[in-house]
Scaffold this active site. Structure first.
Site, PDB file in Angstrom:
ATOM      1  CG  HIS A  24     -13.161  45.130  15.710  1.00 49.51           C
ATOM      2  ND1 HIS A  24     -14.317  44.411  15.937  1.00 49.51           N
ATOM      3  CD2 HIS A  24     -12.831  45.701  16.890  1.00 49.51           C
ATOM      4  CE1 HIS A  24     -14.650  44.529  17.211  1.00 49.51           C
ATOM      5  NE2 HIS A  24     -13.764  45.314  17.807  1.00 49.51           N
ATOM      6  CE  LYS A  48     -15.878  41.583  26.984  1.00 47.22           C
ATOM      7  NZ  LYS A  48     -15.585  42.215  25.689  1.00 47.22           N
ATOM      8  NE  ARG A  97     -15.532  52.138  20.198  1.00 41.24           N
ATOM      9  CZ  ARG A  97     -16.230  51.210  20.802  1.00 41.24           C
ATOM     10  NH1 ARG A  97     -17.144  50.550  20.153  1.00 41.24           N
ATOM     11  NH2 ARG A  97     -16.021  50.907  22.056  1.00 41.24           N
ATOM     12  CB  SER A 135     -18.493  43.678  19.488  1.00 37.16           C
ATOM     13  OG  SER A 135     -17.410  43.666  18.611  1.00 37.16           O
TER      14      SER A 135
END
Length: 168
Positions: A24, A48, A97, A135
């Site tokens: 990040h 979440k 990514r 993460s």
């Protein structure tokens, strides 16, 4: 080139950031060189169960990027395009990514463009050295006692170690 206040370009980089990783940070630091201001939009994340509270995630993002004077972290809830408008920003920055990220982000970019045609999305490919970091993996490795020091900045590492210690 100097610009007046009404021509400054503000970009928003959004996510849950639970926790903020070096991946990040790579995207944010690169965006900070491209745009006059970068706002890290830290999502409430209703869907979440986060390790860190919203306030903690905002504070960690601010601490990790404290050396970037044109970067600030703010909480947000709701549609990203509405947050971008409220901040008078013009650009959404997204990090990529993998091909999987590209497929998802392209769909989101198209939907955001539909909702807010005046806002552009810029994709930044993650630098090779941090491409493997997520993460989710950082949280799991930390919870299992692994070394995440090469995956997150010092403020995030200290907070992660504190969280993990209190959960055992």
């Amino acid at each position: 080139m100097s610009r007046s206040a009404d021509t400054l370009v503000t970009a928003v980089y959004s996510g849950t950031f639970d926790p903020l990783t070096l991946g990040h940070e790579d995207a944010i630091r690169r965006a900070a060189k491209m745009f006059d201001r970068v706002i890290i939009a830290v999502a409430v994340a209703h869907h979440k169960k986060t390790l860190f509270s919203l306030d903690e995630r905002v504070a960690l993002a601010q601490a990790a990027l404290a050396d970037c004077p044109n970067v600030k972290a703010l909480p947000f809830d709701g549609l990203i395009v509405e947050f971008v408008r409220a901040q008078h920003a013009q650009v959404i920055v997204r990090g990529l990514r993998s091909v999987t990220d590209y497929d998802y982000e392209t769909q989101m970019s198209g939907m955001n463009r539909h909702l807010a045609p005046e806002i552009d999305t810029v994709f930044l490919h993650t630098s090779a050295g941090v491409q493997h970091i997520s993460s989710t993996l950082v949280r799991e490795i930390a919870k299992l006692g692994g070394d995440v020091s090469g995956l997150v900045s010092a403020p995030v590492l200290n907070a992660l170690q504190g969280k993990v210690a209190t959960q055992h």
